[in-house]
Design a protein around this motif. Structure first.
Motif, mmCIF file in Angstrom:
data_model
loop_
_atom_site.group_PDB
_atom_site.id
_atom_site.type_symbol
_atom_site.label_atom_id
_atom_site.label_comp_id
_atom_site.label_asym_id
_atom_site.label_seq_id
_atom_site.Cartn_x
_atom_site.Cartn_y
_atom_site.Cartn_z
ATOM 1 N N TRP A 29 -16.649 -2.139 9.206
ATOM 2 C CA TRP A 29 -15.835 -2.778 10.222
ATOM 3 C C TRP A 29 -16.647 -3.151 11.439
ATOM 4 O O TRP A 29 -17.734 -2.666 11.659
ATOM 5 N N ALA A 30 -16.087 -4.045 12.214
ATOM 6 C CA ALA A 30 -16.771 -4.491 13.419
ATOM 7 C C ALA A 30 -16.733 -3.402 14.467
ATOM 8 O O ALA A 30 -16.022 -2.413 14.345
ATOM 9 N N ALA A 31 -17.474 -3.593 15.541
ATOM 10 C CA ALA A 31 -17.703 -2.534 16.503
ATOM 11 C C ALA A 31 -16.686 -2.469 17.619
ATOM 12 O O ALA A 31 -16.862 -1.730 18.557
ATOM 13 N N THR A 32 -15.619 -3.225 17.549
ATOM 14 C CA THR A 32 -14.649 -3.203 18.636
ATOM 15 C C THR A 32 -13.301 -2.730 18.145
ATOM 16 O O THR A 32 -12.906 -2.987 17.004
ATOM 17 N N GLN A 33 -12.577 -2.044 19.021
ATOM 18 C CA GLN A 33 -11.277 -1.502 18.669
ATOM 19 C C GLN A 33 -10.298 -2.595 18.278
ATOM 20 O O GLN A 33 -9.438 -2.400 17.436
ATOM 21 N N GLY A 34 -10.432 -3.753 18.868
ATOM 22 C CA GLY A 34 -9.474 -4.819 18.628
ATOM 23 C C GLY A 34 -9.733 -5.634 17.390
ATOM 24 O O GLY A 34 -9.103 -6.663 17.190
ATOM 25 N N SER A 35 -10.665 -5.183 16.532
ATOM 26 C CA SER A 35 -11.025 -6.000 15.376
ATOM 27 C C SER A 35 -9.961 -5.990 14.282
ATOM 28 O O SER A 35 -9.865 -6.921 13.507
ATOM 29 N N ALA A 36 -9.163 -4.904 14.197
ATOM 30 C CA ALA A 36 -8.127 -4.868 13.173
ATOM 31 C C ALA A 36 -7.071 -5.924 13.462
ATOM 32 O O ALA A 36 -6.859 -6.310 14.595
ATOM 33 N N SER A 37 -6.404 -6.371 12.405
ATOM 34 C CA SER A 37 -5.547 -7.547 12.534
ATOM 35 C C SER A 37 -4.065 -7.212 12.425
ATOM 36 O O SER A 37 -3.656 -6.419 11.600
ATOM 37 N N ALA A 38 -3.266 -7.841 13.281
ATOM 38 C CA ALA A 38 -1.805 -7.809 13.172
ATOM 39 C C ALA A 38 -1.255 -8.897 14.065
ATOM 40 O O ALA A 38 -1.703 -9.070 15.192
ATOM 41 N N PRO A 39 -0.325 -9.675 13.578
ATOM 42 C CA PRO A 39 0.245 -10.734 14.402
ATOM 43 C C PRO A 39 1.121 -10.152 15.502
ATOM 44 O O PRO A 39 1.699 -9.075 15.352
ATOM 45 N N ALA A 40 1.224 -10.868 16.616
ATOM 46 C CA ALA A 40 2.012 -10.380 17.749
ATOM 47 C C ALA A 40 3.471 -10.212 17.380
ATOM 48 O O ALA A 40 4.187 -9.414 17.976
ATOM 49 N N THR A 41 3.944 -10.992 16.401
ATOM 50 C CA THR A 41 5.356 -10.923 16.005
ATOM 51 C C THR A 41 5.630 -9.823 15.002
ATOM 52 O O THR A 41 6.773 -9.651 14.585
ATOM 53 N N GLY A 42 4.629 -9.095 14.568
ATOM 54 C CA GLY A 42 4.841 -7.942 13.716
ATOM 55 C C GLY A 42 4.577 -8.179 12.249
ATOM 56 O O GLY A 42 4.079 -9.226 11.827
ATOM 57 N N LEU A 43 4.904 -7.157 11.477
ATOM 58 C CA LEU A 43 4.699 -7.154 10.034
ATOM 59 C C LEU A 43 5.993 -6.750 9.355
ATOM 60 O O LEU A 43 6.779 -5.964 9.896
ATOM 61 N N ILE A 44 6.213 -7.265 8.163
ATOM 62 C CA ILE A 44 7.306 -6.758 7.337
ATOM 63 C C ILE A 44 6.798 -6.588 5.911
ATOM 64 O O ILE A 44 6.220 -7.501 5.316
ATOM 65 N N ILE A 45 6.949 -5.386 5.414
ATOM 66 C CA ILE A 45 6.588 -5.059 4.042
ATOM 67 C C ILE A 45 7.857 -5.189 3.195
ATOM 68 O O ILE A 45 8.885 -4.588 3.512
ATOM 69 N N ARG A 46 7.789 -5.962 2.130
ATOM 70 C CA ARG A 46 8.986 -6.220 1.322
ATOM 71 C C ARG A 46 8.827 -5.685 -0.102
ATOM 72 O O ARG A 46 7.751 -5.717 -0.683
ATOM 73 N N HIS A 47 9.957 -5.188 -0.625
ATOM 74 C CA HIS A 47 10.108 -4.802 -2.035
ATOM 75 C C HIS A 47 9.223 -3.616 -2.438
ATOM 76 O O HIS A 47 8.770 -3.532 -3.576
ATOM 77 N N ALA A 48 8.993 -2.680 -1.526
ATOM 78 C CA ALA A 48 8.163 -1.523 -1.842
ATOM 79 C C ALA A 48 8.988 -0.380 -2.415
ATOM 80 O O ALA A 48 10.179 -0.239 -2.123
ATOM 81 N N SER A 49 8.338 0.451 -3.216
ATOM 82 C CA SER A 49 8.881 1.767 -3.553
ATOM 83 C C SER A 49 8.380 2.721 -2.477
ATOM 84 O O SER A 49 7.173 2.906 -2.334
ATOM 85 N N VAL A 50 9.294 3.288 -1.711
ATOM 86 C CA VAL A 50 8.927 4.049 -0.519
ATOM 87 C C VAL A 50 9.100 5.542 -0.753
ATOM 88 O O VAL A 50 10.195 6.012 -1.089
ATOM 89 N N LEU A 51 8.005 6.286 -0.593
ATOM 90 C CA LEU A 51 8.060 7.740 -0.523
ATOM 91 C C LEU A 51 8.047 8.080 0.957
ATOM 92 O O LEU A 51 6.995 8.224 1.568
ATOM 93 N N SER A 52 9.217 8.183 1.562
ATOM 94 C CA SER A 52 9.299 8.254 3.022
ATOM 95 C C SER A 52 8.806 9.579 3.578
ATOM 96 O O SER A 52 8.387 9.642 4.737
ATOM 97 N N MET A 53 8.875 10.656 2.808
ATOM 98 C CA MET A 53 8.588 12.017 3.258
ATOM 99 C C MET A 53 9.524 12.444 4.380
ATOM 100 O O MET A 53 9.243 13.397 5.114
ATOM 101 N N ASP A 54 10.614 11.733 4.527
ATOM 102 C CA ASP A 54 11.667 12.051 5.487
ATOM 103 C C ASP A 54 12.888 12.489 4.687
ATOM 104 O O ASP A 54 13.481 11.676 3.965
ATOM 105 N N PRO A 55 13.303 13.761 4.777
ATOM 106 C CA PRO A 55 14.438 14.232 3.973
ATOM 107 C C PRO A 55 15.712 13.430 4.200
ATOM 108 O O PRO A 55 16.536 13.303 3.286
ATOM 109 N N ALA A 56 15.861 12.864 5.383
ATOM 110 C CA ALA A 56 17.079 12.091 5.670
ATOM 111 C C ALA A 56 17.077 10.747 4.963
ATOM 112 O O ALA A 56 18.146 10.184 4.689
ATOM 113 N N LEU A 57 15.907 10.216 4.654
ATOM 114 C CA LEU A 57 15.799 8.922 3.984
ATOM 115 C C LEU A 57 15.529 9.058 2.496
ATOM 116 O O LEU A 57 15.994 8.240 1.695
ATOM 117 N N GLY A 58 14.730 10.046 2.118
ATOM 118 C CA GLY A 58 14.400 10.252 0.718
ATOM 119 C C GLY A 58 13.470 9.179 0.175
ATOM 120 O O GLY A 58 12.750 8.503 0.915
#
Length: 464
Positions: A29-58
Motif C-alpha cells: 500500500w501507499a504511504a499515506t493514510q488517505g490512500s484507501a478508497s471509498a466514495p463520499a456517498t458511501g458503500l452498499i454491499i448487496r446480496h451477501a450471506s451475513v454472519l453478523s455475530m450479533d445475537p439480535a440479528l443472527g
C-alpha cells in the motif's frame, strides 16, 4: 528448546537476494493514510450471506449492508443506496473485520528464519539480531505485517512491540500503523536485550499516550507490554502494574509458556496480589494448571492463544477446550511471521478448533462459531471496544470482511460459519473495509506499490 537458522551475515544476504521471490503478496500500500478508497456517498454491499455475530440479528441471507462515512447505517434486504458504490456480494459471506489480538510486527522481515536443527535457539537468535535493528527496519516489519493483515481480512491489530530500543522506534512503528488504514492497539514494550533488572521507559509511554489522545481521527489506543513475573522480579513488574493502573492502561504479558516457566507460578503471583482483571491480557498460557484457570476466570482476565507459533516454537498445545469450558475470554493472534510463516487468521481459527477437539477427545467440544466469535466480537470485547466493533450491527464502525465462497476450496457452502473457519484462506478474501474505507476490492489491495516494498525489504536486509 527448539532451534533455528543462525542469522549470520551470509544468511541475511541470502534473504535479501531472495526477497523479491519470497514475499508472495499480491500488492502493497501507499504511504499515506488517505490512500484507501471509498466514495463520499458511501458503500452498499448487496446480496451477501451475513454472519453478523450479533445475537439480535443472527445469520442473514441475500442481505444488504449500507455504509456511510465510517459507520454501518443499515442491514437488511432491498435497502435504498442512492449514490453509493455498489459491491455485488452474491455467493459471498460477510463477516465482521477480524481482530488479531497479539502480533510482534517489528520482526516480520525475518519471516521463516527459525527454527531448524543444528542452528541457534529461536530466542537466542532473535536477541542477537534485534540489537542490529533500526527504527526504519522495525517500521518496515510493521508495514509488511499490516499489509498481510489487510489482505487476510484483519481490520484490528494488536502490535506487541517488544524491541523498542529508544523513543524513535516507537514513533516509527506508530507511523507505520497509522498509514495502514487499520485500527487497533499499540502495546508499548521494551528492548529485547533490556536487562531483567531494568525498568521500562515510563516517560516515553506517557508521552506516546498523550500523543495518541491528542491526535485527530486516531484509530489506535495504547497498552503496556511487560516481561512479567516469568522474566523479571517483583521489584520490576509490580511497579509496571502500578504504572499501568495510574495511567489507565491495559497490560499484557506472556505467561505459562513452558513447563519451566510455569514453575514460577506467575498466574498465582498475580492473583495473590489481586492484579488480574479485565484489563489484563495473558498471552499463550500453554501450561496453566487448574488453579490458574480458576484464578483467571474468577478475575475476568483474557487469554490470547497463538496455536501455530506455540506449536512451532515448542511451547506445546494450547489448552483451548479447558479455557473455553472455564468461560475465560479467549482471543487469537498471529504472533510473529518468523514462526507462523504468513498471516493466515483462518488457519489460526481452524487450529484452535482442532486442538479443542483433539485434546478433549470430543469432536463436538467446540463449534466453528465459538472460534469465529473469538476472532471478531470476542476480540473486540477483550479490548474494551465491543460496543464499537466486532459485529455487523447498525451504528457500529464499518470494519467488514467479505469472503468469496464461489471459489474452489470454498464451495459448496453447507454451513457458512464452518466454511469461514475450516475452508477460507486469505486468497478467498474478496473485499476488506476498515473504518468505512475500502482497503481490498475484488481480491486486490488498493492504492499500492508492492514492488517498491519488496525492494525496500531486500535493501534493509542487506544492511544487516
Amino acid at each position: 528448546m527448539p532451534v533455528d537458522i543462525p542469522l549470520n551475515r551470509r544468511t541475511l544476504l541470502k534473504f535479501g537476494a531472495a526477497a523479491s521471490a519470497a514475499l508472495a503478496l499480491p500488492t502493497g500500500w501507499a504511504a499515506t493514510q488517505g490512500s484507501a478508497s471509498a466514495p463520499a456517498t458511501g458503500l452498499i454491499i448487496r446480496h451477501a450471506s451475513v454472519l453478523s455475530m450479533d445475537p439480535a440479528l443472527g445469520d442473514l441471507t441475500d442481505t444488504d449492508v449500507l455504509i456511510r462515512d465510517d459507520r454501518i447505517i443499515a442491514v437488511g434486504r432491498g435497502l435504498p443506496g442512492d449514490g453509493a458504490q455498489v459491491i455485488d456480494a452474491s455467493g459471498m459471506i460477510l463477516i465482521p473485520g477480524l481482530v488479531d489480538a497479539h502480533w510482534h510486527l517489528w520482526n516480520s522481515v525475518l519471516r521463516n528464519s527459525a527454527p531448524a536443527p543444528g542452528g541457534e535457539a529461536f530466542f537466542k537468535s532473535q536477541l542477537a539480531i534485534s540489537k542490529r535493528f533500526t527504527p526504519k527496519m522495525s517500521a518496515l516489519g510493521v508495514r509488511l505485517g499490516l499489509l498481510e493483515a489487510a489482505n487476510a481480512g484483519i481490520t484490528t491489530i494488536n502490535n506487541w512491540a517488544h524491541n523498542l530500543r529508544n523513543p524513535a522506534f516507537a514513533q516509527a512503528e506508530l507511523q507505520a500503523m497509522h498509514q495502514s488504514g487499520l485500527r487497533g492497539r499499540f502495546w508499548y514494550g521494551y528492548a529485547q536485550d533490556l536487562p531483567a533488572t531494568a525498568e521500562m521507559d515510563f516517560a516515553d509511554v506517557r508521552s506516546v499516550q498523550a500523543q495518541l489522545r491528542a491526535m485527530p481521527g486516531n484509530r489506535f489506543d495504547l497498552g503496556l507490554a511487560i516481561r512479567g513475573p516469568e522474566r523479571t522480579e517483583a521489584s520490576v513488574w509490580e511497579p509496571e502494574f502500578a504504572f499501568a493502573r495510574d495511567c489507565a492502561l491495559p497490560i499484557s504479558t506472556h505467561i505459562a509458556v513452558t513447563p519451566q516457566m510455569q514453575g514460577k507460578k506467575a498466574v498465582q503471583q498475580l492473583a495473590q496480589r489481586d492484579l488480574l482483571g479485565p484489563a489484563v491480557q495473558l498471552v499463550h498460557a500453554t501450561h496453566v494448571d487448574a488453579e490458574d484457570v480458576k484464578s483467571i476466570a474468577r478475575a475476568g482476565a483474557s487469554v490470547c492463544l497463538t496455536p501455530l507459533t506455540e506449536m512451532r516454537v515448542g511451547y506445546g498445545l494450547a489448552p483451548v477446550e479447558v479455557l473455553h469450558k472455564a468461560n475465560i475470554a479467549l482471543t487469537l493472534g498471529i504472533d510473529t511471521l518468523v514462526l507462523s510463516g504468513n498471516a493466515n487468521p483462518f488457519m489460526v481459527m481452524q487450529s484452535a478448533l482442532n486442538l479443542a477437539t483433539a485434546m478433549s477427545g470430543d469432536e463436538q467440544a467446540l463449534s466453528a462459531r465459538d472460534v469465529l466469535f473469538w476472532a471478531t466480537q470476542g476480540g473486540a470485547d477483550a479490548m474494551g471496544l465491543g460496543a464499537r466493533l466486532g459485529s455487523v450491527t447498525p451504528g457500529k464502525l464499518a470494519d467488514l470482511t467479505l469472503i468469496n465462497a464461489n471459489r474452489l476450496g470454498m464451495m459448496p457452502v453447507n454451513d457458512p460459519c464452518a466454511s469461514v473457519v475450516q475452508s477460507a484462506t486469505p486468497a478467498d478474501v474478496d473485499t476488506v473495509i476498515a473504518n468505512g474505507r475500502l482497503l481490498k476490492l475484488g481480491g486486490k489491495l488498493l492504492d499500492s506499490d508492492f514492488a517498491a516494498l519488496t525492494q525496500e525489504v531486500a535493501q534493509q536486509l542487506r544492511t544487516l
